[in-house]
Design a protein around this motif. Structure first.
Motif, PDB file in Angstrom:
ATOM      1  N   ASP A 291      41.841  16.576 -19.069  1.00  0.00           N
ATOM      2  CA  ASP A 291      41.610  15.180 -19.471  1.00  0.00           C
ATOM      3  C   ASP A 291      40.371  15.062 -20.355  1.00  0.00           C
ATOM      4  O   ASP A 291      39.707  16.061 -20.691  1.00  0.00           O
ATOM      5  N   ALA A 292      40.051  13.839 -20.736  1.00  0.00           N
ATOM      6  CA  ALA A 292      38.955  13.589 -21.669  1.00  0.00           C
ATOM      7  C   ALA A 292      37.598  14.024 -21.109  1.00  0.00           C
ATOM      8  O   ALA A 292      36.652  14.255 -21.872  1.00  0.00           O
ATOM      9  N   ASN A 293      37.501  14.132 -19.793  1.00  0.00           N
ATOM     10  CA  ASN A 293      36.253  14.567 -19.163  1.00  0.00           C
ATOM     11  C   ASN A 293      36.211  16.072 -18.913  1.00  0.00           C
ATOM     12  O   ASN A 293      35.288  16.574 -18.267  1.00  0.00           O
ATOM     13  N   GLY A 294      37.231  16.787 -19.424  1.00  0.00           N
ATOM     14  CA  GLY A 294      37.280  18.231 -19.245  1.00  0.00           C
ATOM     15  C   GLY A 294      37.771  18.661 -17.878  1.00  0.00           C
ATOM     16  O   GLY A 294      37.647  19.824 -17.510  1.00  0.00           O
ATOM     17  N   LYS A 295      38.357  17.743 -17.117  1.00  0.00           N
ATOM     18  CA  LYS A 295      38.827  18.034 -15.775  1.00  0.00           C
ATOM     19  C   LYS A 295      40.350  18.239 -15.771  1.00  0.00           C
ATOM     20  O   LYS A 295      41.073  17.606 -16.544  1.00  0.00           O
ATOM     21  N   PRO A 296      40.856  19.085 -14.870  1.00  0.00           N
ATOM     22  CA  PRO A 296      42.309  19.198 -14.723  1.00  0.00           C
ATOM     23  C   PRO A 296      42.888  17.883 -14.224  1.00  0.00           C
ATOM     24  O   PRO A 296      42.285  17.205 -13.375  1.00  0.00           O
ATOM     25  N   TYR A 566      45.177  16.675  -3.643  1.00  0.00           N
ATOM     26  CA  TYR A 566      45.076  16.678  -5.108  1.00  0.00           C
ATOM     27  C   TYR A 566      43.692  17.116  -5.587  1.00  0.00           C
ATOM     28  O   TYR A 566      43.559  17.941  -6.500  1.00  0.00           O
ATOM     29  N   ASP A 567      42.646  16.598  -4.966  1.00  0.00           N
ATOM     30  CA  ASP A 567      41.281  16.925  -5.401  1.00  0.00           C
ATOM     31  C   ASP A 567      40.959  18.403  -5.198  1.00  0.00           C
ATOM     32  O   ASP A 567      40.244  19.011  -5.999  1.00  0.00           O
ATOM     33  N   LYS A 568      41.498  18.996  -4.138  1.00  0.00           N
ATOM     34  CA  LYS A 568      41.274  20.432  -3.905  1.00  0.00           C
ATOM     35  C   LYS A 568      41.990  21.263  -4.972  1.00  0.00           C
ATOM     36  O   LYS A 568      41.495  22.313  -5.395  1.00  0.00           O
ATOM     37  N   VAL A 570      42.536  20.244  -8.022  1.00  0.00           N
ATOM     38  CA  VAL A 570      41.721  20.082  -9.229  1.00  0.00           C
ATOM     39  C   VAL A 570      40.589  21.097  -9.237  1.00  0.00           C
ATOM     40  O   VAL A 570      40.326  21.762 -10.247  1.00  0.00           O
ATOM     41  N   ALA A 571      39.911  21.238  -8.101  1.00  0.00           N
ATOM     42  CA  ALA A 571      38.799  22.189  -8.016  1.00  0.00           C
ATOM     43  C   ALA A 571      39.289  23.624  -8.215  1.00  0.00           C
ATOM     44  O   ALA A 571      38.640  24.422  -8.903  1.00  0.00           O
ATOM     45  N   GLU A 572      40.417  23.948  -7.606  1.00  0.00           N
ATOM     46  CA  GLU A 572      40.972  25.297  -7.741  1.00  0.00           C
ATOM     47  C   GLU A 572      41.351  25.592  -9.190  1.00  0.00           C
ATOM     48  O   GLU A 572      41.072  26.666  -9.722  1.00  0.00           O
ATOM     49  N   ARG A 573      41.957  24.619  -9.848  1.00  0.00           N
ATOM     50  CA  ARG A 573      42.381  24.815 -11.235  1.00  0.00           C
ATOM     51  C   ARG A 573      41.185  24.853 -12.189  1.00  0.00           C
ATOM     52  O   ARG A 573      41.203  25.588 -13.182  1.00  0.00           O
ATOM     53  N   GLU A 574      40.171  24.075 -11.889  1.00  0.00           N
ATOM     54  CA  GLU A 574      38.976  24.077 -12.726  1.00  0.00           C
ATOM     55  C   GLU A 574      38.314  25.454 -12.713  1.00  0.00           C
ATOM     56  O   GLU A 574      37.868  25.961 -13.749  1.00  0.00           O
ATOM     57  N   GLU A 575      38.287  26.070 -11.544  1.00  0.00           N
ATOM     58  CA  GLU A 575      37.714  27.410 -11.428  1.00  0.00           C
ATOM     59  C   GLU A 575      38.598  28.438 -12.132  1.00  0.00           C
ATOM     60  O   GLU A 575      38.095  29.330 -12.839  1.00  0.00           O
ATOM     61  N   ALA A 576      39.914  28.323 -11.957  1.00  0.00           N
ATOM     62  CA  ALA A 576      40.837  29.285 -12.567  1.00  0.00           C
ATOM     63  C   ALA A 576      40.792  29.228 -14.084  1.00  0.00           C
ATOM     64  O   ALA A 576      40.940  30.253 -14.769  1.00  0.00           O
ATOM     65  N   ALA A 577      40.574  28.039 -14.632  1.00  0.00           N
ATOM     66  CA  ALA A 577      40.571  27.875 -16.092  1.00  0.00           C
ATOM     67  C   ALA A 577      39.415  28.616 -16.752  1.00  0.00           C
ATOM     68  O   ALA A 577      39.476  28.903 -17.960  1.00  0.00           O
ATOM     69  N   LYS A 578      38.379  28.943 -15.985  1.00  0.00           N
ATOM     70  CA  LYS A 578      37.231  29.641 -16.558  1.00  0.00           C
ATOM     71  C   LYS A 578      37.600  31.036 -17.065  1.00  0.00           C
ATOM     72  O   LYS A 578      36.915  31.585 -17.934  1.00  0.00           O
ATOM     73  N   SER A 579      38.676  31.601 -16.519  1.00  0.00           N
ATOM     74  CA  SER A 579      39.095  32.945 -16.949  1.00  0.00           C
ATOM     75  C   SER A 579      40.162  32.901 -18.041  1.00  0.00           C
ATOM     76  O   SER A 579      40.659  33.939 -18.466  1.00  0.00           O
ATOM     77  N   ILE A 580      40.525  31.691 -18.502  1.00  0.00           N
ATOM     78  CA  ILE A 580      41.528  31.550 -19.565  1.00  0.00           C
ATOM     79  C   ILE A 580      40.801  31.375 -20.889  1.00  0.00           C
ATOM     80  O   ILE A 580      40.072  30.400 -21.085  1.00  0.00           O
ATOM     81  N   HIS A 581      40.970  32.304 -21.785  1.00  0.00           N
ATOM     82  CA  HIS A 581      40.292  32.266 -23.078  1.00  0.00           C
ATOM     83  C   HIS A 581      41.336  32.179 -24.201  1.00  0.00           C
ATOM     84  O   HIS A 581      42.130  33.097 -24.392  1.00  0.00           O
ATOM     85  N   LEU A 582      41.334  31.069 -24.904  1.00  0.00           N
ATOM     86  CA  LEU A 582      42.378  30.808 -25.898  1.00  0.00           C
ATOM     87  C   LEU A 582      41.825  30.652 -27.304  1.00  0.00           C
ATOM     88  O   LEU A 582      42.480  30.094 -28.180  1.00  0.00           O
TER      89      LEU A 582
END
Length: 586
Positions: A291-296, A566-568, A570-582
């Motif tokens: 989203d616009a705030n950089g959150k999943p 849902y919030d958990k 979001v936290a899990e996906r936010e952490e996982a996205a750190k290893s995705i480099h596009l």
């Protein structure tokens, strides 16, 4: 494995090996080229064999003739026997009595024996269980060289084995073989270990934006009906509504059967709900975006107003009789029957699923009948249509057991390197010139008449000859350069569809990291059964007699999803996205 994508395969017969399109006959069987090499015709070698040939003629041959420049200061020899392991759960494999590719491939590589060991399983879950079993033994049973799937479970197994020293770090080999590295480089961010950055697997079969034509526009609509009513092609969802209404009121019936303006939902749940959201931010429940705030975020929860508008639109179509009352209970066979009769005015899906087959059936009695594809947009949230973006992904992976002789690993990479050459691509993809293929007047490769008559283009029948079985890694540039257009590309309805879209191919990659994050443990547990519950929500809203209740249905849906963690997620996906480099896709 037949690959199901959101874009259509331009290169007919998917590039295949192991998990992506080859198979065994009984349990575990091996196809070896140590015998019968004389059965391979020399025609292909005469026409395509060049100095690029990988002549690894003996165990000490260290010449790098596979089109690769050796970047390593250490010269490594080769072996003359190589074994590759793959899985199969139902498709045909090469028939040793007919296989022309494997003997010729062995000859060009200078190998005495190239064994392709196929392990047959009942399904993909059985493949993962087999990998888990091998891993549980500390990797002692792990095959020397194997191709696996690329799902999150498999990647976890591979990375855990790699971190414990059981799998080879392939980074130095990619440096030694730049052709192989260039082929898989865009996918390395998806296969690199997120903990130590090493590469324990590389893509074996993968998507390519320039090779996959757009096959699924927003909707397919009856062009002949629009012409009959002097209506232009629709551009917006409001245009579509007006066209559907005109079909019902003015076309009325087909051979005495009432017209059905729009085939929506059914057992495959085909719809265009995502059109009411910003591009790439909705495709039903479970699709996440940043989203616009950089959150999943998940749009069915975070964009309730757009979901309400989508469901209200469908509710109007339902209550006005523009979609069937049985829309949510129809089996695909029932939809196909009505479509073949020419009763539908608009349908969804990839071209091969409904649009092309329906058109072909209708033309038998009505030569003008035709579905063409259009890309629509919702003017509430967009100023014009947008093309589908392309999601880069690996469908299967290579992994190499640690501790193998360097000469064996070198031979494997030489094999990949040769298959990546234009010569190797033509052999593994098409077979032998004069036997399986020839060039047409435009210089493009087509089946010989005899080969087509024998196989009728059937993938499994072609596989008996080794065609597409040993495509260990794809060279899309060579395929695009050499392959003649497929039959569907020459169809008038497809040509017009791509003209309507403004492009035959996607022009942009999906670059939102959340579209590449694999569901984690928290998400998998919290979303059990949620897909079916989402379908129930849609069905209840669309069939409601009073649309005023749709807002509450959507609000309650969002509350329930959040209550389930849902919030958990979001936290899990936010952490996982750190290893995705596009970065290399932008």
């Amino acid at each position: 494995m037949r690959i199901r994508q959101n874009v259509g395969i331009l290169l007919t017969a998917a590039l295949t090996v192991g998990l992506v399109g080859c198979g065994g006959n009984n349990g575990s069987n091996s196809t070896s080229s140590s015998n019968n090499s004389g059965n391979a015709s020399s025609n292909a070698a005469n026409s395509t064999n060049t100095t690029n040939s990988a002549n690894t003629s003996n165990s000490t041959n260290s010449s790098n003739n596979g089109g690769t420049s050796n970047t390593s200061s250490e010269e490594v020899g080769t072996v003359d026997n190589l074994k590759i392991t793959a899985f199969n759960w139902g498709w045909d494999n090469a028939d040793p009595a007919k296989d022309v590719v494997l003997p010729e491939l062995k000859k060009r590589l200078g190998l005495k024996d190239l064994t392709y060991d196929v392990i047959k399983t009942g399904g993909y879950d059985d493949v993962v269980q087999k990998l888990q079993l091998w891993a549980s033994t500390g990797g002692s049973d792990w095959p020397d060289i194997v191709t696996t799937g690329s799902d999150s479970r498999t990647k976890l197994i591979l990375n855990n084995l790699g971190e414990s020293g059981k799998l080879e770090d392939l980074t130095p080999w990619l440096e030694k073989y730049p052709n192989v590295k260039n082929a898989v480089e865009k996918l390395l961010p998806f296969t690199s270990d997120p903990h130590d950055g090493k590469i324990y697997s590389i893509a074996q079969n993968f998507s390519n934006m320039q090779a996959y034509a757009i096959d699924q526009p927003t909707i397919w609509i009856r062009k002949d009906w629009l012409d009959k009513l002097n209506l232009p092609l629709p551009k917006t969802v409001d245009d579509l509504y007006n066209d559907l209404k005109a079909f019902k009121e003015q076309i009325k019936d087909v051979n005495g059967q009432p017209v059905i303006p729009y085939a929506a939902f059914g057992e495959n749940f085909r719809n265009m709900i995502k059109l009411f959201f910003p591009p790439d931010q909705n495709d039903g429940t479970g699709v996440w975006y940043t989203d616009a705030n950089g959150k999943p975020a998940r749009s069915d929860v975070s964009q309730s107003d757009n979901l309400i508008r989508a469901l209200t639109f469908y509710n109007k179509l339902y209550n006005e009789g523009l979609i069937e009352k049985e829309a949510f209970t129809l089996k695909q066979g029932q939809i196909d029957e009505k479509g073949n009769q020419g009763r539908y005015g608009a349908v969804h899906g990839a071209y091969w699923e409904q649009a092309n087959p329906f058109t072909d059936s209708m033309k038998k009695t009505d030569p003008k009948a035709e579905f063409v594809g259009v890309q629509l947009y919702d003017p509430t949230i967009a100023s014009g249509p947008s093309l589908p973006k392309f999601r880069l992904e690996a469908w299967s992976l290579w992994a190499v057991k640690a501790g193998l002789p360097k000469e064996e690993v070198n031979t494997f990479f030489k094999t990949l390197d040769y298959v990546l050459s234009e010569e190797g691509t033509i052999l593994t993809k098409y077979g032998l010139e004069g036997q399986q293929w020839e060039r047409n007047a435009d210089g493009k490769i087509i089946d010989t008449k005899a080969f087509f008559d024998e196989t009728q283009g059937d993938w499994n029948k072609r596989a008996h000859f080794g065609i597409d079985v040993y495509s260990f890694i794809p060279n899309y540039d060579a395929l695009i350069k050499n392959q003649a257009p497929s039959g569907y590309e020459l169809r008038e309805d497809m040509i017009e569809t791509w003209k309507n879209l403004g492009s035959k191919f996607p022009t942009e990659y999906v670059t939102d990291p959340q579209r590449y994050v694999e569901p984690g443990d928290v998400e998998n547990k919290a979303t059990v059964g949620q897909g079916e519950r989402y379908k129930q929500l849609v069905a209840k809203a669309v069939t409601a007699k009073n649309p005023d209740g749709i807002k509450k249905l959507v609000e309650d849906w969002g509350k329930n999803v959040k209550a389930l963690g849902y919030d958990k997620i979001v936290a899990e996906r936010e952490e996982a996205a750190k290893s995705i480099h596009l970065e290399n896709l932008k």
